[in-house]
Motif scaffolding. Structure first.
Motif, PDB file in Angstrom:
ATOM      1  N   THR A   1      -2.928   1.855  11.577  1.00 21.17           N
ATOM      2  CA  THR A   1      -2.015   1.601  10.455  1.00 21.17           C
ATOM      3  C   THR A   1      -0.801   0.859  10.979  1.00 21.17           C
TER       4      THR A   1
ATOM      5  N   LEU B   1       0.840  -1.197   0.000  1.00 19.13           N
ATOM      6  CA  LEU B   1       0.000   0.000   0.000  1.00 19.13           C
ATOM      7  C   LEU B   1       0.879   1.253   0.000  1.00 19.13           C
TER       8      LEU B   1
ATOM      9  N   CYS C   1       2.297  -1.209   7.101  1.00 21.82           N
ATOM     10  CA  CYS C   1       2.123  -0.507   5.812  1.00 21.82           C
ATOM     11  C   CYS C   1       3.355   0.365   5.581  1.00 21.82           C
TER      12      CYS C   1
END
Length: 913
Positions: free
Chosen positions: A865, A846, A868
């Motif tokens: 998060t 991502l 990532c």
């Protein structure tokens, strides 16, 4: 001779290889023992150095926490000696193997590993003690502005403004703790909530934590509250949890708001860093709200604010605001009567609000005059305590509710623990199971009706918005709670005998026979009941409650279940998450009058045919069962002829026993049974077709589909399959699809009730599209291990989306694509008007939330998060007043490397790193 020698050597080599293969698996668990014991010895040595530093600063410590820490260090040293002696005594492989296989205390490596975790917690506490010893008193930074200059405050701040200003000025004082005290219902909780809302405009803190201490508060309970608010992980023990909280808060500025404190709390045991005040450049402050001035002092509050009842004019203003100007000025005689009614509220804010709301629909002078007479007659004479007066005023509000049904629903809210945030869906499910709501035939209609009753009780100010820690919503529109004064009053108003000890920290049920005798409703939920001595058994002997709530007692003793079988008048039983393992508790099968049974979150292998004895059973919940398989005997469901709601789900998303649902579908087909709500696993499209043919007599509310062998798509979501699947499409609220070969999803069927979708392990899924007809009410989307997807642009077209969870999708490069992917043009701002939770977990490729352009998340409250590494920017356009409202849970180095379009975007987030 050479051949013989070669044969011997070959045999030895082969034998050695066999020995290695044979014994390798036994040696593997032992290989790390030496390393673990060495790590433990090094950790103890470091701890001893830390002890020497502590004693160097304080040779004769007088503080109880420091002495306790030194004692635990000595115990750790003794434990190391014991482990080393055991390890050194078992150096021979055979001895060590016997130890590993047969000693009940487990292998040395395991013991060393366990002790290491305890040492890490001790080192954190030692570091905090050293910080406290080295800290020098400092004044906190000056306030960002004068509290009196604040504008745009919530309406409830009006009469409490002076108290709020004083509490905010404390944030710039040298004092570490502030006490706010006064009678119940005087507005202490309101002041603390206002402080949480506006303190960011007055002083800078990394975290502002508001928790309800409540009666019977324990260290463990307070830790759970703090962990929930901060978004930290649960730890297995109280000590480990304290170390986790301490480690997280030690290098941060924080404001801890403790509401409803009834007894002294040991904040150091909770994990709150010491000393409070200004330490190492960080501000650590607490505000304690209590009914007792002495308790505030006991909590270390040198500075205290006494909250008094309002003056007459402020009381009148608050009363008018809750009644409404149209009502008060609707007749010339009403204002004078209204003044008298307000006077009967004794200037107490809680009473002014609730009585004011109760009078908001009284339009004639006669109604006001009658209300005034009723209030005067109900209030105790003389000079009673405020609690008695408040209960009398609340009784007036309770009596003024529009029906007995609403009154009964209100009273059941008191069955939950004090200050508990009750999920609205859980509350409505309970009302349905207790038979308090009318039989509407449609479970969705019943839930909507229940939510409308919650709205009525909130309008009456008898229920207030709760907190939703998952959504970081304070307050929340998904949870409600009772003010502790209102809860006390509700328990007094209950007709019949109630035994309520919810969340009271019980380790065994109450022993007093008088409490059980004649009790109609019993709530012992959210305790740690793990024992039921013989004396308790005798107390339970004469009990015949109609409802029994034991949920979330995670190790409920067998003796308790044995006692339950004699409660033959029981109609409602909740045993969710009570530690039931393997065998179904057969004692339940004796409860022939049972109508509601919740066994969710347990470990049940099979359902017995004897469950069919429960011919009155209407609601049966078995959600999130631990085992991936559960046996259901043929003919069982048809014997439960009155069953209206059935939920059967395992906790596994990957595998479930083949055809375990076949007996359920067979029974439903053969018996022609009608069911208002069915939630179940299905294995194939043909099972969905069978279920659709049973509609509308059987309504599918939640389906988890797996396998779908040979299916490239999901027919249930397609409009072209409406002729054969329309019965399910019309009623479905939740859909999950797992572990299948689905390659594309094109959802265009009319699915008016669909709110939740989850897709997992669809490794071939590469195309997704979602029409307005299928997605108009979608609010919760989850996707995991869908590795072929590169974007999920379709989610930007879901107007009601509240939660989006993406995890382990290894091919995902961006969240939202451009116009070529069905998204918006670059110059357009993509708005997610209702999104509150966004989780991006384990997405290694991502790179962007959006390929190009900005997004707006005006209601975002929580962002996760992790995993990532390529995501470097959050393209967020802040909304007005959004500063400090989004909790972002992430890795520290990732947070520090983020690129921001501006400081206003960064200011929206409060990192939990």
């Amino acid at each position: 001779m050479e051949l013989q020698l070669a044969a011997v050597l070959g045999s030895l080599a082969l034998g050695g290889a066999v020995l290695v293969l044979f014994f390798g698996k036994w040696w593997q668990p032992l290989a790390g023992t030496d390393r673990r014991v060495k790590e433990l010895a090094d950790a103890v040595e470091a701890l001893l150095r830390q002890r020497a530093e502590v004693l160097g600063h304080d040779p004769a410590p007088s503080s109880d926490p420091v002495r306790a820490w030194l004692r635990r260090v000595q115990e750790a040293q003794d434990e190391l000696a014991s482990i080393k002696a055991r390890h050194d005594g078992g150096q021979l492989y055979v001895v060590r193997l016997v130890q590993y296989l047969f000693l009940p205390t487990g292998p040395v490596a395991g013991l060393a590993e366990q002790q290491l975790k305890a040492l890490w917690a001790l080192r954190e506490q030692g570091a905090a003690i050293l910080d406290a010893a080295l800290a020098t008193p400092q004044a906190p930074p000056p306030l960002l502005c004068d509290p009196e200059e604040l504008e745009g405050l919530p309406a409830e701040a009006g009469p409490a403004r002076a108290y709020l200003n004083e509490a905010l000025r404390f944030l710039g004082d040298c004092d570490a703790a502030l006490g706010v005290w006064g009678a119940g219902g005087v507005g202490k909780s309101t002041v603390l909530k206002l402080v949480r809302e506006v303190c960011g405009r007055v002083a800078r803190f990394d975290h502002v934590v508001l928790v309800a201490a409540s009666r019977d508060c324990t260290v463990a309970k307070l830790q759970r509250e703090v962990v929930s608010v901060l978004g930290l992980r649960d730890a297995p023990t109280e000590q480990a949890q304290a170390a986790g909280i301490l480690s997280f808060l030690r290098d941060k500025s924080f404001l801890l708001l403790l509401d409803g404190v009834w007894e002294r709390l040991d904040l150091e045991r909770v994990g709150i860093p010491q000393p409070l005040g200004m330490a190492n450049g960080k501000v650590r402050k607490i505000i304690v709200a209590s009914r007792s001035e002495a308790l505030c002092a006991d909590m270390g509050c040198r500075k205290k604010i006494k909250m008094e009842c309002f003056n007459e004019e402020d009381a009148w203003s608050l009363f008018q605001a809750n009644v409404g100007g149209d009502t008060i000025h609707g007749h010339t005689q009403i204002p004078a009567l209204a003044r008298q009614v307000a006077a009967e509220c004794k200037c107490l804010p809680l009473a002014l609000v609730t009585v004011g709301r109760a009078m908001s629909n009284k339009r004639t002078p006669e109604e006001w005059s009658n209300a005034l007479d009723t209030l005067k007659a109900s209030l105790p004479s003389g000079t009673p305590g405020l609690d008695k007066s408040t209960h009398a005023l609340l009784k007036f509000c309770y009596d003024n509710l529009e029906s007995d049904m609403v009154r009964k629903c209100f009273l059941t809210c008191a069955l939950w623990p004090e200050d508990h945030n009750v999920f609205k869906e859980e509350l409505v499910q309970s009302w349905i199971g207790l038979g308090l709501l009318p039989d509407l035939g449609d479970i969705e209609e019943a839930h909507r009706f229940g939510l409308s009753l919650i709205a009525i009780l909130k309008d009456a100010r008898l229920l207030e918005p709760g907190h939703n820690h998952r959504y970081n919503m304070f307050p929340s529109d998904t949870h409600v709670r009772l003010h502790d004064v209102v809860r006390d009053a509700a328990l007094r108003f209950a007709s019949g005998r109630w035994l309520v000890r919810a969340g009271a920290g019980l380790r065994e049920p109450p022993r007093e026979e008088v409490l059980w005798r004649g009790a109609q409703r019993v709530s012992l939920m959210h305790n740690t009941i793990e024992d039921a001595p013989a004396k308790v058994g005798s107390a339970l002997g004469d009990a015949q409650p109609a409802s029994l709530m034991l949920q979330f007692n995670k190790a409920l003793p067998k003796r308790m279940l044995q006692a339950i079988q004699h409660f033959t008048k029981l109609t409602y039983l909740d045993l969710e998450d009570t530690g039931i393992q393997d065998a179904f508790p057969m004692e339940i099968c004796c409860l022939v009058n049972l109508k509601y049974l919740n066994l969710s979150k347990n470990k049940i292998l099979s359902l017995p045919m004897e469950l069919g004895n429960l011919g009155q059973l209407e609601y049966f919940y078995l959600r999130d069962n631990y085992y991936i398989q559960i046996t259901i005997p043929p003919g069982l469901i048809s014997r439960l002829g009155k069953l209206q709601v059935l939920e059967l789900f395992t906790a596994s998303i990957v595998s479930v026993a083949d055809n375990y649902v076949a007996p359920v579908l067979d029974d439903l087909e053969s018996s022609g049974a009608r069911m208002a709500s069915l939630s179940i696993w299905l294995d194939a499209t043909r099972d969905v077709e069978r279920l659709a043919r049973l509609a509308p007599g059987v309504r599918a509310r939640s389906l988890h589909l797996r396998k779908l062998e040979g299916a490239r798509a999901v027919p249930l979501l397609a409009a072209e399959h409406a002729p054969e699947l329309g019965g399910v499409q019309e009623s479905l609220r939740e859909l999950a699809v797992y572990s299948s070969d689905v390659e594309e999803i094109a959802a265009d069927a009319h699915m008016p009730r669909l709110e939740i979708i989850k897709f997992g392990f669809l490794t071939k899924l590469c195309v997704m599209a979602w029409s307005q007809a299928a997605g108009s009410n979608l609010r919760d989307v989850g996707m995991g291990a869908c590795h072929s997807l590169t974007h999920v642009t379709w989610v930007q077209h879901l107007p009601c989306l509240e939660s989006l969870n993406l995890s382990g999708c290894n091919g995902l490069t961006k969240l939202l694509g451009g116009a070529e992917d069905g998204g918006s043009a670059t110059e357009e701002v993509v708005v997610f008007p209702r999104l509150r939770v966004l989780a991006l977990l384990g997405l290694p490729k991502l790179e962007a939330i959006r390929a190009q352009g900005e997004c707006a998340f005006p209601d975002l409250r929580r962002l996760q998060t992790r995993g990532c590494p390529r995501l470097k920017r959050i393209p967020m356009r802040p909304a007005r007043g959004q500063q400090g409202t989004v909790r972002i849970e992430c890795d520290k180095h990732w947070w520090n490397a983020l690129q921001w379009a501006g400081e206003d975007a960064k200011a929206c987030f409060v990192p939990v790193v």
